[in-house]
Design a protein around this motif. Structure first.
Motif, short mmCIF file in Angstrom:
data_model
loop_
_atom_site.label_atom_id
_atom_site.label_comp_id
_atom_site.label_asym_id
_atom_site.label_seq_id
_atom_site.Cartn_x
_atom_site.Cartn_y
_atom_site.Cartn_z
N ILE A 158 0.65 -1.09 0.20
CA ILE A 158 -0.02 0.19 0.16
C ILE A 158 0.82 1.25 0.02
CG2 ILE A 158 -1.63 1.30 1.41
CD1 ILE A 158 -2.77 -1.21 2.23
N LEU A 159 1.84 1.33 0.73
CA LEU A 159 2.71 2.55 0.92
C LEU A 159 3.30 2.83 -0.54
CD1 LEU A 159 4.64 2.12 4.29
CD2 LEU A 159 2.94 4.01 3.69
N VAL A 160 4.09 1.61 -1.09
CA VAL A 160 4.81 1.79 -2.38
C VAL A 160 3.79 2.29 -3.39
CG1 VAL A 160 6.06 0.61 -4.06
CG2 VAL A 160 6.54 -0.01 -1.71
N LEU A 161 2.78 1.60 -3.55
CA LEU A 161 1.76 2.02 -4.61
C LEU A 161 0.86 3.11 -4.51
CD1 LEU A 161 0.80 -1.70 -5.27
CD2 LEU A 161 1.77 -0.30 -6.92
N LEU A 200 6.26 -3.82 -9.51
CA LEU A 200 7.40 -4.70 -9.25
C LEU A 200 8.14 -4.50 -7.93
CD1 LEU A 200 7.56 -6.31 -12.18
CD2 LEU A 200 9.73 -5.48 -12.23
N ALA A 201 8.36 -3.17 -7.90
CA ALA A 201 9.05 -2.80 -6.21
C ALA A 201 8.21 -3.55 -5.22
CB ALA A 201 9.17 -1.34 -6.17
N SER A 202 6.93 -3.30 -5.27
CA SER A 202 6.19 -3.75 -4.17
C SER A 202 6.22 -5.18 -4.13
CB SER A 202 4.61 -3.42 -4.53
OG SER A 202 3.78 -4.15 -4.31
N MET A 203 6.07 -6.03 -5.24
CA MET A 203 6.18 -7.40 -5.27
C MET A 203 7.60 -7.85 -4.66
SD MET A 203 4.54 -8.23 -8.97
CE MET A 203 4.22 -9.89 -8.82
N ILE A 204 8.63 -7.34 -4.98
CA ILE A 204 9.87 -7.58 -4.38
C ILE A 204 9.99 -7.40 -2.94
CG2 ILE A 204 12.23 -6.98 -4.15
CD1 ILE A 204 12.44 -6.21 -7.09
N PHE A 205 9.20 -6.31 -2.41
CA PHE A 205 9.19 -6.05 -0.87
C PHE A 205 8.27 -7.20 -0.50
CE2 PHE A 205 10.31 -1.41 -1.46
CZ PHE A 205 11.55 -1.43 -0.46
N THR A 206 7.38 -7.51 -0.91
CA THR A 206 6.23 -8.35 -0.37
C THR A 206 6.77 -9.86 -0.13
OG1 THR A 206 5.01 -8.26 -2.36
CG2 THR A 206 4.22 -7.01 -0.72
N VAL A 257 20.12 -13.05 -3.74
CA VAL A 257 20.08 -12.87 -5.17
C VAL A 257 19.33 -11.45 -5.30
CG1 VAL A 257 18.94 -13.70 -7.19
CG2 VAL A 257 19.99 -15.30 -5.68
N ILE A 258 18.19 -11.11 -4.71
CA ILE A 258 17.67 -10.09 -4.75
C ILE A 258 18.27 -8.83 -4.32
CG2 ILE A 258 15.52 -8.66 -3.81
CD1 ILE A 258 13.82 -11.33 -3.71
N LEU A 259 18.98 -8.66 -3.56
CA LEU A 259 20.09 -7.83 -2.76
C LEU A 259 20.84 -7.45 -4.11
CD1 LEU A 259 20.34 -6.16 -0.23
CD2 LEU A 259 22.14 -7.65 0.25
N GLN A 267 17.40 -2.00 -12.07
CA GLN A 267 16.28 -1.54 -11.61
C GLN A 267 14.81 -2.35 -12.05
OE1 GLN A 267 17.82 1.65 -13.00
NE2 GLN A 267 18.24 2.96 -11.11
N PRO A 268 14.09 -2.27 -11.29
CA PRO A 268 12.80 -3.20 -11.83
C PRO A 268 12.11 -2.72 -12.85
CG PRO A 268 12.34 -2.11 -9.54
CD PRO A 268 13.74 -1.85 -9.75
N GLU A 269 12.09 -1.34 -13.34
CA GLU A 269 11.67 -0.81 -14.40
C GLU A 269 12.43 -1.20 -15.64
OE1 GLU A 269 12.71 1.12 -11.74
OE2 GLU A 269 13.68 3.03 -12.57
N LYS A 270 13.99 -1.51 -15.36
CA LYS A 270 14.59 -1.97 -16.42
C LYS A 270 14.28 -3.13 -17.04
CE LYS A 270 18.22 1.36 -16.67
NZ LYS A 270 19.02 1.81 -15.78
N LEU A 271 13.90 -4.05 -16.05
CA LEU A 271 13.47 -5.45 -16.42
C LEU A 271 12.36 -5.54 -17.32
CD1 LEU A 271 13.66 -7.11 -12.95
CD2 LEU A 271 15.20 -7.39 -14.78
#
Lengths: 278, 355
Positions: A158-161, A200-206, A257-259, A267-271
């Motif tokens: 919720i915070l990220v999005l 994508l950022a939110s998915m990595i965090f969660t 791996v994620i780190l 960056q997630p957007e580059k993926l």
């Protein structure tokens, strides 16, 4: 004064050395336990006061996989994380839209409630969740454990999005509509690609939150839903320190791996071949 | 096919107690470029948003091509719009941005190619079609915005302060480009701006708005030459208002006095003897003359001089508290304290009611 300066000068010159020693000490403090576990997981006959294992082996990993049933445990962990990520992201998108784009009365209050599970001691929260889930027959189910994780993952999403949606340019959405796109088309062709980095950022965090989660899992798991974190914990009780170490190393791999991906500038957007804001 | 392309009928919109649009009635002819001009907060953007459907009016109707679109969703109104901040899709290339309206309408990649190419040719950006918006300059981005708005030949082109985010030189260049494009395509256009020079340079007609209502609608010349209120006169161009009293009038001419000096001005409706009125004249229409006799001569003392390069700006005191402003390119330089005579040509004088 001049004499004082004269005496302090060498120290002042040595300040870089001081700073680096301090950083090195700090790094050792952080890395030592991890190094210890790694060595243990590959060491054989490492007893007493030896500085280094006399013999290196991979047999503890083999034993962990055989005895610990690691493939199934990893599958459980992945399924539970997937459920947690999916539900949290869905909640995150809907609430993020509401928080980021609408004037909600009582917005701060709502935010505080959403963040509550992250603020109170996990064991308190976990006990409450366990009580409810036993009543609902949700204990020892993928959905149950996944839902328990959602309470910790969703706040992140919720915070990220929310900030992702806040950054959306209203005029760009208006442009899409004037160009002839209805709500559905606007969403798929314009809004979704623009918020994808945030998703994508939110998915990595969660994912990392669910994957690492221990307390809540411990209170809601069962024989069919053992996760990697819980399996490692159980191995301590079984008494094989080397096998437990091997499991602990396996446990940490996805996070590393994620780190590495984030540190490596992936960056997630580059993926997704996207963009960086306007 | 009627002559009127767009019609606002009694358009009214309230935000709480604020009346953003107060019974706006406006007709825009086919192929015409109409400018909505006014200071910020005058309701021009609300009116435009009413036309796009982004703002739902509380009262009144909006007609496009004789069809009531008041309740039609935005995406069905067949409009093209250019935004102040360009509002391009950041994740799409120039080509995909321009193709977007066609793609949304289900035109295949192959069929849309010619149209996209043509639109890019119109704005002279064919070479940049693979770039992303962030790789373009402001002027280029706005050209892409124009191409995207025009690519599917919409009924109406809307421009919402399209040049405000560009630097002064480019702004002037783009003015002519937009004007030329609109003429060539013969598209009906509404142009929203707060820049009066832009409005005069671009428009077929200008609608001046003030606190939610239309103050005056007319060609740039009409608006400039015959402003109907002090607000319009003040908003467009340089203006000077000299307090006067009506001494008498007939059908053509009114006799007024300014600080005891008798002057003539074309008569307007609603005059009455003894009435306080404003004599409005453009500072560049006032002449500095040597002769003390003749029609409409006002004596005064130079109070302040400002050098403006191509011309001089003088503030001339006529009497206590009565000042006039003169801008002249003429040779002789006056200094502060010089006695001068102002000639106010009768045909350049306008009488305007005080507000």
């Amino acid at each position: 004064m001049r004499i004082l300066k004269l005496y302090l000068q060498p120290l002042w010159n040595a300040r870089l050395l001081l700073i680096y020693s301090f950083l090195a000490g700090f790094a050792i403090l952080i890395l030592a336990p991890f190094l210890m576990i790694s060595l243990r997981s590959v060491g054989k006959g490492w007893f007493g006061k030896l500085w280094f294992p006399p013999e290196l082996t991979l047999q503890w990993f083999q034993s962990a996989i055989d005895i610990g049933n690691i493939p199934e445990v990893l599958r459980n962990t992945a399924i539970i994380a997937a459920i947690a990520v999916a539900i949290s992201t869905a909640i995150g998108i809907l609430s993020g839209w509401a928080f980021g784009r609408r004037h909600l009365p009582g917005k701060e209050m709502l935010m505080a409630i959403i963040l509550l599970p992250r603020m109170i001691p996990p064991i308190t929260y976990a006990l409450g969740v366990a009580k409810i889930f036993y009543g609902l027959d949700l204990v020892n189910t993928y959905l149950g454990v996944g839902l328990a994780h959602v309470s910790l993952c969703a706040p992140y999403a919720i915070l990220v999005l929310s900030s992702t949606f806040e950054a959306l340019d209203e005029r760009v959405l208006e442009a899409a509509t004037v160009c002839g796109a209805n709500t559905l088309k606007s969403f798929f062709y314009v809004i979704l690609p623009m918020i994808l980095p945030g998703i994508l950022a939110s998915m990595i965090f969660t994912f990392t939150t669910s994957y690492n989660e221990f307390t809540l899992t411990l209170m809601t798991y069962g024989p069919d839903t053992v996760t990697m974190a819980v399996r490692t914990y159980l191995a301590i009780g079984e008494g094989y320190v080397e096998i437990t170490s091997a499991m602990a190393v396996i446990l940490v791999v996805p996070s590393l791996v994620i780190l590495a991906m984030i540190q490596g500038g992936i960056q997630p957007e580059k993926l997704i071949g996207g963009f960086k804001g306007v | 096919m009627s002559d009127i392309m767009i019609e606002f009928r009694n358009l009214t919109k309230r935000y709480g107690t604020l009346l953003a649009n107060d019974h706006v009635n406006l007709q825009i002819k086919r192929g015409e470029l109409m400018t909505l001009l006014g200071p910020s907060g005058c309701g021009k953007t609300t009116a435009l948003r009413g036309l796009t459907g982004y703002v739902r009016p509380d009262e009144g109707q909006i007609l496009i091509d004789d069809k009531d679109v008041t309740n039609l969703p935005t995406y069905q109104r067949q409009l093209g719009m250019v935004f102040q901040n360009f509002a391009l899709f950041p994740h799409m290339t120039v080509w995909d941005n321009v193709r977007f309206p066609l793609m949304i309408r289900g035109v295949s990649k192959k069929d849309s190619e010619a149209q996209v190419r043509e639109a890019l040719q119109l704005i002279r950006l064919e070479g940049l079609s693979d770039r992303y918006p962030r790789q373009l300059s402001g002027g280029q981005q706005q050209r892409v915005g124009l191409a995207r708005a025009l690519v599917y030949r919409p009924n109406v082109l809307l421009l919402d302060e399209p040049l405000s985010n560009l630097d002064a030189k480019l702004r002037e260049e783009m003015r002519f480009e937009i004007r030329d494009l609109q003429r060539r395509l013969g598209i009906t256009a509404i142009y929203v701006t707060h820049d009066q020079q832009e409005a005069l340079a671009l428009s077929d007609r200008v609608a001046i708005m003030k606190s939610g209502h239309l103050e005056q609608v007319g060609t740039p010349e009409e608006i400039y030459e015959y402003p109907r209120s002090k607000f319009v006169a003040d908003f467009i161009g340089l203006s000077d208002f000299i307090p006067a009293t009506v001494e008498g009038f007939d059908a053509r001419t009114a006799r007024i006095s300014v600080a005891g000096v008798a002057l003539n001005a074309p008569a307007v409706e609603g005059l009455s003897r003894g009435q306080k009125i404003l004599l409005f004249i453009r500072p560049n229409d006032v002449e500095l003359v040597t002769s003390e006799s003749g029609e409409n001569i006002l004596p005064g003392v130079v109070h302040q001089t400002t050098y403006l390069g191509d011309r001089m700006d003088y503030r001339v005191q006529i009497a206590d508290g009565v000042n006039a402003r003169v801008q002249t390119a003429s040779g002789h330089r006056y200094a502060q304290g010089d006695r001068v005579h102002l000639h106010l040509p009768v045909e350049r004088c306008r009488l305007i009611q005080e507000e």
